[in-house]
Design a protein around this motif. Structure first.
Motif, PDB file in Angstrom:
ATOM      1  N   THR A 121       0.778  -1.112   0.246  1.00  0.00           N
ATOM      2  CA  THR A 121      -0.167  -0.027  -0.018  1.00  0.00           C
ATOM      3  C   THR A 121       0.977   1.361  -0.097  1.00  0.00           C
ATOM      4  OG1 THR A 121      -1.763  -1.027   1.214  1.00  0.00           O
ATOM      5  CG2 THR A 121      -1.674   1.189   1.220  1.00  0.00           C
ATOM      6  N   TRP A 122       1.710   1.260   0.920  1.00  0.00           N
ATOM      7  CA  TRP A 122       2.689   2.465   0.972  1.00  0.00           C
ATOM      8  C   TRP A 122       3.578   2.681  -0.349  1.00  0.00           C
ATOM      9  CZ3 TRP A 122       4.645   1.468   6.712  1.00  0.00           C
ATOM     10  CH2 TRP A 122       3.516   1.787   7.687  1.00  0.00           C
ATOM     11  N   THR A 123       3.952   1.494  -0.906  1.00  0.00           N
ATOM     12  CA  THR A 123       4.793   1.788  -2.174  1.00  0.00           C
ATOM     13  C   THR A 123       3.799   2.194  -3.195  1.00  0.00           C
ATOM     14  OG1 THR A 123       5.977  -0.226  -1.424  1.00  0.00           O
ATOM     15  CG2 THR A 123       5.961   0.373  -4.150  1.00  0.00           C
ATOM     16  N   LEU A 124       2.595   1.707  -3.449  1.00  0.00           N
ATOM     17  CA  LEU A 124       1.622   2.163  -4.391  1.00  0.00           C
ATOM     18  C   LEU A 124       1.403   3.471  -4.118  1.00  0.00           C
ATOM     19  CD1 LEU A 124      -0.839  -0.690  -4.733  1.00  0.00           C
ATOM     20  CD2 LEU A 124       0.940  -0.009  -6.333  1.00  0.00           C
ATOM     21  N   VAL A 125       1.230   4.080  -3.028  1.00  0.00           N
ATOM     22  CA  VAL A 125       0.676   5.520  -2.795  1.00  0.00           C
ATOM     23  C   VAL A 125       2.067   6.188  -3.022  1.00  0.00           C
ATOM     24  CG1 VAL A 125       0.436   7.166  -0.800  1.00  0.00           C
ATOM     25  CG2 VAL A 125      -0.755   4.911  -0.918  1.00  0.00           C
ATOM     26  N   ARG A 126       3.110   5.919  -2.751  1.00  0.00           N
ATOM     27  CA  ARG A 126       4.381   6.661  -3.109  1.00  0.00           C
ATOM     28  C   ARG A 126       4.654   6.683  -4.706  1.00  0.00           C
ATOM     29  NH1 ARG A 126      10.256   5.102  -1.142  1.00  0.00           N
ATOM     30  NH2 ARG A 126       9.954   3.121  -2.540  1.00  0.00           N
ATOM     31  N   MET A 127       4.367   5.561  -5.283  1.00  0.00           N
ATOM     32  CA  MET A 127       4.425   5.754  -6.723  1.00  0.00           C
ATOM     33  C   MET A 127       3.408   6.641  -7.347  1.00  0.00           C
ATOM     34  SD  MET A 127       4.961   1.726  -7.569  1.00  0.00           S
ATOM     35  CE  MET A 127       4.823   1.978  -9.319  1.00  0.00           C
ATOM     36  N   ALA A 128       2.251   6.739  -6.760  1.00  0.00           N
ATOM     37  CA  ALA A 128       1.253   7.476  -7.403  1.00  0.00           C
ATOM     38  C   ALA A 128       1.355   9.052  -7.106  1.00  0.00           C
ATOM     39  CB  ALA A 128      -0.197   7.194  -6.567  1.00  0.00           C
ATOM     40  N   ALA A 129       2.197   9.302  -6.147  1.00  0.00           N
ATOM     41  CA  ALA A 129       2.510  10.485  -5.642  1.00  0.00           C
ATOM     42  C   ALA A 129       3.380  11.077  -6.391  1.00  0.00           C
ATOM     43  CB  ALA A 129       2.857  10.630  -4.037  1.00  0.00           C
ATOM     44  N   LEU A 130       4.716  10.088  -6.549  1.00  0.00           N
ATOM     45  CA  LEU A 130       5.679  10.697  -7.654  1.00  0.00           C
ATOM     46  C   LEU A 130       4.977  10.798  -9.214  1.00  0.00           C
ATOM     47  CD1 LEU A 130       8.339   8.155  -6.412  1.00  0.00           C
ATOM     48  CD2 LEU A 130       8.454  10.494  -6.238  1.00  0.00           C
ATOM     49  N   THR A 131       4.263  10.025  -9.461  1.00  0.00           N
ATOM     50  CA  THR A 131       3.663  10.068 -10.809  1.00  0.00           C
ATOM     51  C   THR A 131       2.868  11.508 -10.988  1.00  0.00           C
ATOM     52  OG1 THR A 131       3.149   7.927 -10.944  1.00  0.00           O
ATOM     53  CG2 THR A 131       1.837   9.429 -12.588  1.00  0.00           C
ATOM     54  N   VAL A 132       2.033  12.042  -9.697  1.00  0.00           N
ATOM     55  CA  VAL A 132       1.702  13.326  -9.701  1.00  0.00           C
ATOM     56  C   VAL A 132       2.525  14.421  -9.950  1.00  0.00           C
ATOM     57  CG1 VAL A 132       0.076  14.980  -8.318  1.00  0.00           C
ATOM     58  CG2 VAL A 132      -0.647  12.468  -8.511  1.00  0.00           C
ATOM     59  N   LEU A 133       3.708  14.440  -9.125  1.00  0.00           N
ATOM     60  CA  LEU A 133       4.638  15.368  -9.249  1.00  0.00           C
ATOM     61  C   LEU A 133       5.211  15.474 -10.505  1.00  0.00           C
ATOM     62  CD1 LEU A 133       6.714  14.664  -5.779  1.00  0.00           C
ATOM     63  CD2 LEU A 133       5.164  16.738  -6.420  1.00  0.00           C
ATOM     64  N   VAL A 134       5.620  14.232 -11.585  1.00  0.00           N
ATOM     65  CA  VAL A 134       6.227  14.380 -12.505  1.00  0.00           C
ATOM     66  C   VAL A 134       5.119  15.013 -13.502  1.00  0.00           C
ATOM     67  CG1 VAL A 134       6.979  13.089 -14.495  1.00  0.00           C
ATOM     68  CG2 VAL A 134       7.685  12.471 -12.148  1.00  0.00           C
ATOM     69  N   ALA A 135       3.931  14.668 -13.383  1.00  0.00           N
ATOM     70  CA  ALA A 135       3.068  15.191 -14.225  1.00  0.00           C
ATOM     71  C   ALA A 135       2.674  16.708 -14.085  1.00  0.00           C
ATOM     72  CB  ALA A 135       1.662  14.661 -13.946  1.00  0.00           C
ATOM     73  N   LEU A 136       2.773  17.036 -12.840  1.00  0.00           N
ATOM     74  CA  LEU A 136       2.654  18.458 -12.582  1.00  0.00           C
ATOM     75  C   LEU A 136       3.844  19.179 -13.088  1.00  0.00           C
ATOM     76  CD1 LEU A 136       1.298  18.588  -8.863  1.00  0.00           C
ATOM     77  CD2 LEU A 136       0.169  19.350 -11.035  1.00  0.00           C
ATOM     78  N   ALA A 137       5.057  18.869 -12.875  1.00  0.00           N
ATOM     79  CA  ALA A 137       6.152  19.408 -13.336  1.00  0.00           C
ATOM     80  C   ALA A 137       6.181  19.491 -15.149  1.00  0.00           C
ATOM     81  CB  ALA A 137       7.412  18.812 -12.896  1.00  0.00           C
ATOM     82  N   GLY A 138       5.773  18.375 -15.706  1.00  0.00           N
ATOM     83  CA  GLY A 138       5.928  18.294 -17.147  1.00  0.00           C
ATOM     84  C   GLY A 138       4.950  19.229 -17.674  1.00  0.00           C
ATOM     85  N   ARG A 139       3.537  19.443 -16.946  1.00  0.00           N
ATOM     86  CA  ARG A 139       2.623  20.171 -17.581  1.00  0.00           C
ATOM     87  C   ARG A 139       3.277  21.787 -17.535  1.00  0.00           C
ATOM     88  NH1 ARG A 139      -3.480  21.003 -15.130  1.00  0.00           N
ATOM     89  NH2 ARG A 139      -4.181  22.689 -16.746  1.00  0.00           N
TER      90      ARG A 139
END
Length: 216
Positions: free
Chosen positions: A182-200
């Motif tokens: 659970t914690w690994t998936l949550v961290r991966m999701a948060a990292l994905t959001v960070l990358v998406a925000l930065a990319g946008r």
């Protein structure tokens, strides 16, 4: 028409205030309520709702939903305080603060440790009153388009990555596989959001000069 609009504003504010308190109460209740869930999904939901980042996201999203900074700050704090009270009332109902009277010969007379319940609730209500305005304001400022709002939009995902990384490092080896997953998936999701925000943000900054030259 103006009188009708004026009359609708108090009702709208009451509805918004009620919604913020309701969401806070749901978050506060579900965390401890799902602690005994046997299904992995229920257990994962308990882990998510009991994490600090999800409470931060609660206040942030409440602030994000309002245009007024004052309302964002007030409602975010109110939702967090409601969540804290709901959380500890649920824990109280589950018997967390029950103990027995050792002076009772039967040893079966339970009573509530009201001092422990009150001190925990008060402590975290104070924390909510300190962090709620900051998170609510951050949510409001995240509404700003472009680079002005980007740091605020990245706040909750960044907090999530930090918390989940620390939990995985310190607590995960002592927990079951569901916890680590659970914690690994949550961290991966948060990292994905960070990358998406930065990319946008990068794409937006690159398109602006091109749009300006096209207008000329």
């Amino acid at each position: 028409m103006s009188a009708s609009l004026t009359g609708s504003r108090p009702r709208t504010r009451i509805l918004v205030f009620s919604a913020a308190l309701t969401v806070g109460a749901v978050v506060g209740v579900l965390g401890p309520l799902l602690i005994d869930a046997t299904h992995p999904v229920g257990h994962a939901a308990h882990l998510v709702l009991s994490a600090g980042w999800s409470w931060a996201a609660l206040a942030f999203c409440v602030g994000l939903a309002r245009k007024s900074r004052a309302e964002s700050v007030f409602l975010a704090t109110a939702s967090l305080v409601t969540a804290v009270i709901a959380y500890y009332l649920t824990k109280l109902g589950q018997g967390t603060y029950l103990t027995v009277d050792l002076d009772d010969p039967t040893g079966v007379t339970p009573y509530v440790l009201w001092s422990a319940f009150a001190s925990k609730t008060l402590l975290w209500c104070v924390v909510a009153c300190v962090t709620g305005p900051v998170l609510g304001l951050a949510g409001n400022l995240a509404r700003n388009p472009g680079p002005r709002g980007l740091p605020f939009r990245m706040l909750v995902p960044l907090l999530t990555v930090v918390e989940m990384s620390e939990r995985l490092r310190v607590e995960s080896p002592l927990q079951g596989p569901v916890v680590g997953a659970t914690w690994t998936l949550v961290r991966m999701a948060a990292l994905t959001v960070l990358v998406a925000l930065a990319g946008r943000a990068v794409m937006t900054w690159r398109l602006r000069p091109a749009a300006g030259q096209a207008e000329k």
